[in-house]
Design a protein around this motif. Sequence first.
Motif, PDB file in Angstrom:
ATOM      1  N   ASP A   1       0.814  -1.218   0.000  1.00 54.55           N
ATOM      2  CA  ASP A   1       0.000   0.000   0.000  1.00 54.55           C
ATOM      3  C   ASP A   1       0.849   1.271   0.000  1.00 54.55           C
ATOM      4  O   ASP A   1       0.306   2.375  -0.091  1.00 54.55           O
ATOM      5  CB  ASP A   1      -0.932   0.015   1.229  1.00 54.55           C
ATOM      6  CG  ASP A   1      -2.164  -0.839   1.002  1.00 54.55           C
ATOM      7  OD1 ASP A   1      -2.540  -1.050  -0.165  1.00 54.55           O
ATOM      8  OD2 ASP A   1      -2.750  -1.319   1.996  1.00 54.55           O
TER       9      ASP A   1
ATOM     10  N   LEU B   1      -0.827   2.319  -5.911  1.00 48.43           N
ATOM     11  CA  LEU B   1      -0.701   3.785  -5.892  1.00 48.43           C
ATOM     12  C   LEU B   1      -0.417   4.354  -7.281  1.00 48.43           C
ATOM     13  O   LEU B   1      -0.408   5.558  -7.470  1.00 48.43           O
ATOM     14  CB  LEU B   1       0.433   4.216  -4.955  1.00 48.43           C
ATOM     15  CG  LEU B   1       0.217   4.023  -3.465  1.00 48.43           C
ATOM     16  CD1 LEU B   1       1.441   4.499  -2.694  1.00 48.43           C
ATOM     17  CD2 LEU B   1      -1.012   4.794  -3.013  1.00 48.43           C
TER      18      LEU B   1
ATOM     19  N   GLU C   1     -10.562  18.646  -3.328  1.00 46.16           N
ATOM     20  CA  GLU C   1      -9.796  17.536  -3.897  1.00 46.16           C
ATOM     21  C   GLU C   1      -8.512  17.301  -3.091  1.00 46.16           C
ATOM     22  O   GLU C   1      -8.083  16.171  -2.880  1.00 46.16           O
ATOM     23  CB  GLU C   1      -9.411  17.896  -5.331  1.00 46.16           C
ATOM     24  CG  GLU C   1      -9.833  16.893  -6.368  1.00 46.16           C
ATOM     25  CD  GLU C   1      -9.451  17.386  -7.750  1.00 46.16           C
ATOM     26  OE1 GLU C   1      -8.488  16.853  -8.310  1.00 46.16           O
ATOM     27  OE2 GLU C   1     -10.103  18.337  -8.234  1.00 46.16           O
TER      28      GLU C   1
ATOM     29  N   ARG D   1      -9.365  15.500   0.015  1.00 42.58           N
ATOM     30  CA  ARG D   1      -9.607  14.075  -0.277  1.00 42.58           C
ATOM     31  C   ARG D   1      -8.274  13.316  -0.375  1.00 42.58           C
ATOM     32  O   ARG D   1      -8.107  12.234   0.163  1.00 42.58           O
ATOM     33  CB  ARG D   1     -10.388  13.944  -1.583  1.00 42.58           C
ATOM     34  CG  ARG D   1     -11.462  12.878  -1.498  1.00 42.58           C
ATOM     35  CD  ARG D   1     -12.301  12.793  -2.758  1.00 42.58           C
ATOM     36  NE  ARG D   1     -12.967  14.042  -3.099  1.00 42.58           N
ATOM     37  CZ  ARG D   1     -13.011  14.574  -4.329  1.00 42.58           C
ATOM     38  NH1 ARG D   1     -12.404  13.987  -5.340  1.00 42.58           N
ATOM     39  NH2 ARG D   1     -13.648  15.698  -4.558  1.00 42.58           N
ATOM     40  N   LEU D   2      -7.325  13.928  -1.086  1.00 40.42           N
ATOM     41  CA  LEU D   2      -6.010  13.284  -1.221  1.00 40.42           C
ATOM     42  C   LEU D   2      -5.343  13.156   0.149  1.00 40.42           C
ATOM     43  O   LEU D   2      -4.806  12.095   0.497  1.00 40.42           O
ATOM     44  CB  LEU D   2      -5.137  14.097  -2.189  1.00 40.42           C
ATOM     45  CG  LEU D   2      -3.704  13.628  -2.360  1.00 40.42           C
ATOM     46  CD1 LEU D   2      -3.667  12.194  -2.924  1.00 40.42           C
ATOM     47  CD2 LEU D   2      -2.929  14.556  -3.309  1.00 40.42           C
TER      48      LEU D   2
ATOM     49  N   ARG E   1      -6.666  12.994   3.052  1.00 37.92           N
ATOM     50  CA  ARG E   1      -7.306  11.927   3.834  1.00 37.92           C
ATOM     51  C   ARG E   1      -6.802  10.563   3.381  1.00 37.92           C
ATOM     52  O   ARG E   1      -6.515   9.687   4.188  1.00 37.92           O
ATOM     53  CB  ARG E   1      -8.822  11.956   3.642  1.00 37.92           C
ATOM     54  CG  ARG E   1      -9.543  12.991   4.462  1.00 37.92           C
ATOM     55  CD  ARG E   1     -11.060  12.747   4.285  1.00 37.92           C
ATOM     56  NE  ARG E   1     -11.845  13.898   4.672  1.00 37.92           N
ATOM     57  CZ  ARG E   1     -12.147  14.213   5.931  1.00 37.92           C
ATOM     58  NH1 ARG E   1     -11.725  13.451   6.913  1.00 37.92           N
ATOM     59  NH2 ARG E   1     -12.866  15.272   6.200  1.00 37.92           N
ATOM     60  N   SER E   2      -6.714  10.383   2.064  1.00 35.59           N
ATOM     61  CA  SER E   2      -6.364   9.043   1.571  1.00 35.59           C
ATOM     62  C   SER E   2      -4.911   8.687   1.893  1.00 35.59           C
ATOM     63  O   SER E   2      -4.596   7.516   2.079  1.00 35.59           O
ATOM     64  CB  SER E   2      -6.659   8.910   0.072  1.00 35.59           C
ATOM     65  OG  SER E   2      -5.652   9.566  -0.663  1.00 35.59           O
ATOM     66  N   ILE E   3      -4.032   9.675   1.987  1.00 38.01           N
ATOM     67  CA  ILE E   3      -2.641   9.314   2.312  1.00 38.01           C
ATOM     68  C   ILE E   3      -2.389   9.314   3.819  1.00 38.01           C
ATOM     69  O   ILE E   3      -1.336   8.889   4.273  1.00 38.01           O
ATOM     70  CB  ILE E   3      -1.610  10.221   1.587  1.00 38.01           C
ATOM     71  CG1 ILE E   3      -1.731  11.683   2.010  1.00 38.01           C
ATOM     72  CG2 ILE E   3      -1.756  10.110   0.094  1.00 38.01           C
ATOM     73  CD1 ILE E   3      -0.780  12.613   1.264  1.00 38.01           C
ATOM     74  N   GLY E   4      -3.355   9.821   4.570  1.00 32.29           N
ATOM     75  CA  GLY E   4      -3.251   9.725   6.030  1.00 32.29           C
ATOM     76  C   GLY E   4      -2.647  10.945   6.714  1.00 32.29           C
ATOM     77  O   GLY E   4      -2.298  10.883   7.889  1.00 32.29           O
TER      78      GLY E   4
ATOM     79  N   TYR F   1      -4.252  14.090   6.709  1.00 27.26           N
ATOM     80  CA  TYR F   1      -5.274  15.095   7.020  1.00 27.26           C
ATOM     81  C   TYR F   1      -5.477  15.296   8.519  1.00 27.26           C
ATOM     82  O   TYR F   1      -5.452  16.434   9.010  1.00 27.26           O
ATOM     83  CB  TYR F   1      -6.600  14.706   6.344  1.00 27.26           C
ATOM     84  CG  TYR F   1      -7.698  15.699   6.574  1.00 27.26           C
ATOM     85  CD1 TYR F   1      -7.723  16.906   5.892  1.00 27.26           C
ATOM     86  CD2 TYR F   1      -8.717  15.441   7.495  1.00 27.26           C
ATOM     87  CE1 TYR F   1      -8.732  17.830   6.121  1.00 27.26           C
ATOM     88  CE2 TYR F   1      -9.725  16.360   7.724  1.00 27.26           C
ATOM     89  CZ  TYR F   1      -9.730  17.554   7.025  1.00 27.26           C
ATOM     90  OH  TYR F   1     -10.715  18.469   7.247  1.00 27.26           O
TER      91      TYR F   1
END
Length: 401
Positions: free
Chosen positions: A70, A172, A326, A329-330, A332-335, A337
């Motif tokens: 991941d 990724l 956006e 969102r990015l 959050r997805s990479i951790g 945020y």
Amino acid sequence: MNATYILKPGELTLKGGNRQGFERILVQNLRKLLALRGLGGAEAQVQGAGGRFFVRCPPEAAPAAEDALDHLFGISGWARTRICEKTVESLFAACVAEGEEACGRGARSFKIEARRTDKSFPLDSYGICAGAGEAVREAVPGLLVEVHSPQALIQVEIRDRAYVYSMTQAGLRGLPVGTAGRGLLLLSGGIDSPAAGFKMASRGMGLDAVHFHAFPYTGEEARQKVIRLAGIVGAYTLGIRLWILGFTEVQRRIKAGGREEWATVMLRMAMMEAAEKLARRTGAKCLVTGDSLSQVASQTLENLSCAESLTQLPVLRPLIGTDKEEIVRLARSIGTYETSILPYEDCCVLFSPAHPVLRGGVDEARDLYRRLDLAGEIDRALAGAVVEKCGFTAPGAKAPV
Ligand code: ATP
Ligand code: MG
């Protein structure tokens, strides 16, 4: 039985004659990510063959191996694969098991796709698809055949053994870190700059980072927050060296200069000057920022031009055309945020003007900046820099002593 993963390379398949070099770095990076999680050498084997990559590890190491996958740029997807004997019977049984699992995940339609590298297998690709498709349809009544847009795509590869898998995990994508040189990321404690670093890393860029703080106006918590952010981004880039520079005196001098409305632009210019000097020392070939056009006053086209007007190195701004939602969102997805929104102040808000210039002229900015005569202060900040190594251990792991 060992857990085996199959990885599908992403864009690097388009690299023609350079492909092997990209693949070599991909494998190197994967080995490092595994080793960081205690799966070095004998604990996990990595192999590449025929446009596919394989990882094998003991079943109890599967969560760590999956975490490594991941964090790997350069693959479009990965899957834990079933492995069976190269007989028609065991192959069909594995396809049925895969179909049952897909049905359990909620899929209602399926298709079989087959590749046969070992031509001695008694069925050709068409025969495998037809036979295994029939076997799955009979054994799993909840799944219907759907050749155009199946909800489950069951893939079969006949190689040294027979492999059966559904590529359910998205990779990724991008290119392996280390294939596109090294940049210096200007890392604040905000939402944007960690996301900007991630974007450049996704294009293969290795990263160093620099953070400017203004002790005692910005406190220890703010510093720790940035170290943590660098650690999260560094988990994707095989580590980040983070330089922390004290900029309090630089900021005092800017304030004492008296042109309050220009303070933010002057601070940006000073950050760029310091970052460029640092980059030349560390070997970084460009500067990276989290600017997004017109997001705040310092990010109008004119003020961005002022900020970079004394810099020779390219300044890359991967989020320049991306809107805040956006970016969130990015992040959050990479951790990053949840850490970015912790409420500790950045040095930018210190002495920040109530009415900043919105469209600074480059000539005037350069002139004002020269008169501030900050070079000595910037050199002092560089001489006093503290370097932190972030993301060189796996998340949650203990740092090496
Ligand atoms: P971020 O969310 O990254 O903090 P921002 O929207 O708050 O961005 P600014 O504060 O205007 O925007 O900063 C623009 C860019 O300047 C940041 O993305 C970052 O690259 C750089 N920067 C700002 N403050 C610092 C700092 N204290 N140290 C290092 N770089 C900084
Ligand atoms: Mg900021």
